[in-house]
Design a protein around this motif. Structure first.
Motif, PDB file in Angstrom:
ATOM      1  N   LYS A 122       0.825  -1.206   0.000  1.00 18.74           N
ATOM      2  CA  LYS A 122       0.000   0.000   0.000  1.00 18.74           C
ATOM      3  C   LYS A 122       0.860   1.257   0.000  1.00 18.74           C
ATOM      4  CE  LYS A 122      -3.830   2.174   2.500  1.00 18.74           C
ATOM      5  NZ  LYS A 122      -4.753   2.062   3.663  1.00 18.74           N
ATOM      6  N   SER A 123       1.900   1.256   0.842  1.00 18.31           N
ATOM      7  CA  SER A 123       2.731   2.461   0.961  1.00 18.31           C
ATOM      8  C   SER A 123       3.563   2.721  -0.290  1.00 18.31           C
ATOM      9  CB  SER A 123       3.660   2.343   2.180  1.00 18.31           C
ATOM     10  OG  SER A 123       4.584   1.280   1.996  1.00 18.31           O
ATOM     11  N   THR A 124       3.942   1.674  -1.022  1.00 21.13           N
ATOM     12  CA  THR A 124       4.747   1.844  -2.227  1.00 21.13           C
ATOM     13  C   THR A 124       3.892   1.936  -3.491  1.00 21.13           C
ATOM     14  OG1 THR A 124       4.990  -0.565  -2.448  1.00 21.13           O
ATOM     15  CG2 THR A 124       6.712   0.622  -1.238  1.00 21.13           C
ATOM     16  N   GLY A 125       2.594   1.820  -3.312  1.00 16.76           N
ATOM     17  CA  GLY A 125       1.716   1.914  -4.482  1.00 16.76           C
ATOM     18  C   GLY A 125       1.843   0.722  -5.403  1.00 16.76           C
ATOM     19  N   SER A 126       2.337  -0.393  -4.852  1.00 14.62           N
ATOM     20  CA  SER A 126       2.506  -1.644  -5.620  1.00 14.62           C
ATOM     21  C   SER A 126       3.345  -1.432  -6.877  1.00 14.62           C
ATOM     22  CB  SER A 126       1.134  -2.231  -5.997  1.00 14.62           C
ATOM     23  OG  SER A 126       0.411  -2.587  -4.827  1.00 14.62           O
ATOM     24  N   VAL A 127       4.405  -0.602  -6.763  1.00 13.95           N
ATOM     25  CA  VAL A 127       5.253  -0.321  -7.931  1.00 13.95           C
ATOM     26  C   VAL A 127       6.005  -1.565  -8.405  1.00 13.95           C
ATOM     27  CG1 VAL A 127       5.555   2.121  -7.383  1.00 13.95           C
ATOM     28  CG2 VAL A 127       7.151   0.427  -6.439  1.00 13.95           C
ATOM     29  N   SER A 128       6.120  -2.560  -7.526  1.00 19.94           N
ATOM     30  CA  SER A 128       6.822  -3.788  -7.902  1.00 19.94           C
ATOM     31  C   SER A 128       6.051  -4.572  -8.956  1.00 19.94           C
ATOM     32  CB  SER A 128       7.026  -4.678  -6.670  1.00 19.94           C
ATOM     33  OG  SER A 128       5.765  -5.101  -6.144  1.00 19.94           O
ATOM     34  N   GLY A 129       4.759  -4.237  -9.098  1.00 20.97           N
ATOM     35  CA  GLY A 129       3.919  -4.963 -10.048  1.00 20.97           C
ATOM     36  C   GLY A 129       3.396  -6.268  -9.476  1.00 20.97           C
ATOM     37  N   LYS A 130       3.597  -6.449  -8.167  1.00 22.68           N
ATOM     38  CA  LYS A 130       3.155  -7.673  -7.509  1.00 22.68           C
ATOM     39  C   LYS A 130       1.907  -7.414  -6.670  1.00 22.68           C
ATOM     40  CE  LYS A 130       6.675  -9.938  -9.067  1.00 22.68           C
ATOM     41  NZ  LYS A 130       6.503 -11.001 -10.101  1.00 22.68           N
ATOM     42  N   GLN A 134      -0.175 -12.841  -5.528  1.00 15.46           N
ATOM     43  CA  GLN A 134       1.009 -13.323  -6.237  1.00 15.46           C
ATOM     44  C   GLN A 134       2.175 -13.568  -5.278  1.00 15.46           C
ATOM     45  OE1 GLN A 134       1.388 -10.108  -9.089  1.00 15.46           O
ATOM     46  NE2 GLN A 134       0.596 -11.378 -10.777  1.00 15.46           N
ATOM     47  N   LEU A 135       2.356 -12.647  -4.343  1.00 14.45           N
ATOM     48  CA  LEU A 135       3.439 -12.789  -3.365  1.00 14.45           C
ATOM     49  C   LEU A 135       3.205 -13.984  -2.442  1.00 14.45           C
ATOM     50  CD1 LEU A 135       3.941  -9.010  -2.478  1.00 14.45           C
ATOM     51  CD2 LEU A 135       5.491 -10.463  -3.802  1.00 14.45           C
ATOM     52  N   GLU A 136       1.958 -14.196  -2.039  1.00 15.27           N
ATOM     53  CA  GLU A 136       1.640 -15.341  -1.177  1.00 15.27           C
ATOM     54  C   GLU A 136       1.842 -16.657  -1.928  1.00 15.27           C
ATOM     55  OE1 GLU A 136      -2.278 -14.716   0.307  1.00 15.27           O
ATOM     56  OE2 GLU A 136      -1.646 -13.304   1.873  1.00 15.27           O
ATOM     57  N   ASP A 137       1.443 -16.681  -3.201  1.00 14.78           N
ATOM     58  CA  ASP A 137       1.648 -17.892  -4.011  1.00 14.78           C
ATOM     59  C   ASP A 137       3.136 -18.189  -4.161  1.00 14.78           C
ATOM     60  OD1 ASP A 137      -1.066 -18.208  -4.324  1.00 14.78           O
ATOM     61  OD2 ASP A 137      -1.140 -17.274  -6.327  1.00 14.78           O
ATOM     62  N   MET A 138       3.904 -17.144  -4.367  1.00 19.77           N
ATOM     63  CA  MET A 138       5.351 -17.296  -4.497  1.00 19.77           C
ATOM     64  C   MET A 138       5.945 -17.849  -3.197  1.00 19.77           C
ATOM     65  SD  MET A 138       8.146 -14.273  -5.197  1.00 19.77           S
ATOM     66  CE  MET A 138       9.902 -14.590  -5.105  1.00 19.77           C
ATOM     67  N   ALA A 139       5.518 -17.310  -2.081  1.00 20.01           N
ATOM     68  CA  ALA A 139       6.021 -17.762  -0.779  1.00 20.01           C
ATOM     69  C   ALA A 139       5.657 -19.217  -0.526  1.00 20.01           C
ATOM     70  CB  ALA A 139       5.460 -16.867   0.332  1.00 20.01           C
ATOM     71  N   GLY A 158       8.600  -8.455   2.035  1.00 19.61           N
ATOM     72  CA  GLY A 158       8.242  -7.159   2.618  1.00 19.61           C
ATOM     73  C   GLY A 158       9.415  -6.197   2.613  1.00 19.61           C
ATOM     74  N   ARG A 159      10.611  -6.703   2.922  1.00 14.89           N
ATOM     75  CA  ARG A 159      11.794  -5.845   2.927  1.00 14.89           C
ATOM     76  C   ARG A 159      12.187  -5.445   1.501  1.00 14.89           C
ATOM     77  NH1 ARG A 159      12.110  -8.643   7.586  1.00 14.89           N
ATOM     78  NH2 ARG A 159      13.126  -7.634   9.376  1.00 14.89           N
ATOM     79  N   LEU A 160      12.080  -6.405   0.577  1.00 17.30           N
ATOM     80  CA  LEU A 160      12.488  -6.107  -0.794  1.00 17.30           C
ATOM     81  C   LEU A 160      11.538  -5.114  -1.465  1.00 17.30           C
ATOM     82  CD1 LEU A 160      14.703  -6.815  -2.843  1.00 17.30           C
ATOM     83  CD2 LEU A 160      13.198  -8.620  -3.734  1.00 17.30           C
ATOM     84  N   LEU A 161      10.277  -5.131  -1.055  1.00 21.64           N
ATOM     85  CA  LEU A 161       9.311  -4.198  -1.639  1.00 21.64           C
ATOM     86  C   LEU A 161       9.666  -2.736  -1.361  1.00 21.64           C
ATOM     87  CD1 LEU A 161       5.901  -5.969  -0.863  1.00 21.64           C
ATOM     88  CD2 LEU A 161       6.895  -5.575  -3.129  1.00 21.64           C
ATOM     89  N   THR A 162      10.460  -2.519  -0.307  1.00 21.76           N
ATOM     90  CA  THR A 162      10.836  -1.134   0.022  1.00 21.76           C
ATOM     91  C   THR A 162      11.846  -0.568  -0.985  1.00 21.76           C
ATOM     92  OG1 THR A 162      12.622  -1.831   1.518  1.00 21.76           O
ATOM     93  CG2 THR A 162      10.440  -1.544   2.481  1.00 21.76           C
ATOM     94  N   PHE A 163      12.479  -1.460  -1.758  1.00 17.34           N
ATOM     95  CA  PHE A 163      13.387  -1.013  -2.819  1.00 17.34           C
ATOM     96  C   PHE A 163      12.569  -0.913  -4.105  1.00 17.34           C
ATOM     97  CE2 PHE A 163      16.035  -3.408   0.223  1.00 17.34           C
ATOM     98  CZ  PHE A 163      16.952  -2.424   0.570  1.00 17.34           C
ATOM     99  N   THR A 164      12.102   0.259  -4.364  1.00 18.49           N
ATOM    100  CA  THR A 164      11.099   0.460  -5.419  1.00 18.49           C
ATOM    101  C   THR A 164      11.612   0.330  -6.850  1.00 18.49           C
ATOM    102  OG1 THR A 164      11.447   2.849  -5.195  1.00 18.49           O
ATOM    103  CG2 THR A 164       9.619   1.866  -3.952  1.00 18.49           C
ATOM    104  N   ASN A 165      12.937   0.227  -7.024  1.00 20.26           N
ATOM    105  CA  ASN A 165      13.482   0.048  -8.376  1.00 20.26           C
ATOM    106  C   ASN A 165      13.480  -1.422  -8.813  1.00 20.26           C
ATOM    107  OD1 ASN A 165      13.970   2.752  -8.890  1.00 20.26           O
ATOM    108  ND2 ASN A 165      16.107   2.684  -8.186  1.00 20.26           N
ATOM    109  N   ILE A 166      13.094  -2.294  -7.905  1.00 19.01           N
ATOM    110  CA  ILE A 166      13.113  -3.736  -8.223  1.00 19.01           C
ATOM    111  C   ILE A 166      11.692  -4.157  -8.579  1.00 19.01           C
ATOM    112  CG2 ILE A 166      13.771  -6.032  -7.414  1.00 19.01           C
ATOM    113  CD1 ILE A 166      15.512  -4.618  -5.295  1.00 19.01           C
TER     114      ILE A 166
END
Length: 254
Positions: A122-130, A134-139, A158-166
């Motif tokens: 929510k805070s990153t605006g889902s910029v990861s495209g995930k 999808q994230l739960e299925d991956m986990a 959750g930690r990786l989502l904070t890096f918005t260039n990924i």
């Protein structure tokens, strides 16, 4: 000296009445003594009978004691078996209780990780495209294939989502290679994902951080990564970093 006959005559002549009284008294005494003897004899017989009865009871009691001993022995064995069974039940109950505690803890940790994941999306605006699904299925998929809990994977996500260039496929590949890297180096998953995440977020600066943990890039790779990053082609720079990381650590958790 007077004979018996003479004493008798004399008693007959002079003391007959007195002697008669004495003889009567003696006879009465003898009768009383005879009565006493009869009672004593009767009492003796009774005592003897009671003694025999007592002995019989002792014999029977002896058999009973043996029977009771056997019964108590069997009872003790049953109690011992019951105690063993109770101990097993108690142990099983303890194990079950521990399982429930562990399960409750695992569920709580999963819910916390899931909440953080939703918050970061929510805070990153889902910029990861995930998406959350999808994230739960991956986990869940990584949990089955790698044996790592989906909660741990979700914490990494959750930690990786904070890096918005990924974003996109680089996000998935980063999670996977960080897991491999952690396995090889014996490092903490969350610490490793942060290191790799920094390198992917800012490839030029990230190379230095990766070099500290033993990841080496050739001069040509460094130059390529620098050129791509400065030209805004960060995705290609990220792919070069991931490629080298796969060479060194890829497949460790397959």
């Amino acid at each position: 000296m007077a004979t018996v006959e003479q004493l008798t005559i004399q008693f007959e002549g002079k003391g007959a009445p007195k002697l008669t009284g004495q003889l009567n008294a003696l006879a009465a005494a003898m009768n009383r003594l005879a009565g006493k003897q009869a009672k004593v004899t009767k009492a003796t017989k009774k005592a003897s009978k009671e003694t025999d009865t007592y002995n019989d009871r002792l014999t029977k009691n002896g058999r009973n004691v043996k029977g009771l001993t056997g019964a108590f022995g069997k009872f003790g064995k049953k109690m011992s078996q019951m105690r063993s069974q109770l101990l097993i039940v108690a142990f099983a109950a303890g194990v079950v209780a521990k399982v429930f505690v562990s399960l409750h803890k695992a569920v709580s940790e999963f819910q916390v990780a899931q909440g953080k994941l939703i918050g970061v999306l929510k805070s990153t605006g889902s910029v990861s495209g995930k998406t959350k699904s999808q994230l739960e299925d991956m986990a869940n998929s990584m949990q089955k294939s790698m044996g790592i809990s989906n909660t741990a994977i979700m914490e990494m996500q959750g930690r990786l989502l904070t890096f918005t260039n990924i974003v996109g496929s680089q996000f998935n590949e980063t999670i996977k290679i960080a897991t491999d890297m952690s396995s090889v180096l014996g490092s903490d998953l969350n610490g490793t994902i942060v290191q790799v995440g920094k390198a992917m977020q800012d490839p030029i600066l990230g190379l230095t951080a990766l070099r500290r943990v033993g990841v080496n890039f050739t001069e040509q790779q460094k130059e390529q990564i620098k050129t791509l990053t400065e030209s805004g082609n960060i995705v290609q720079a990220q792919k070069l970093i991931l490629s080298e990381l796969k060479v060194e650590f890829g497949g460790a958790t397959d």
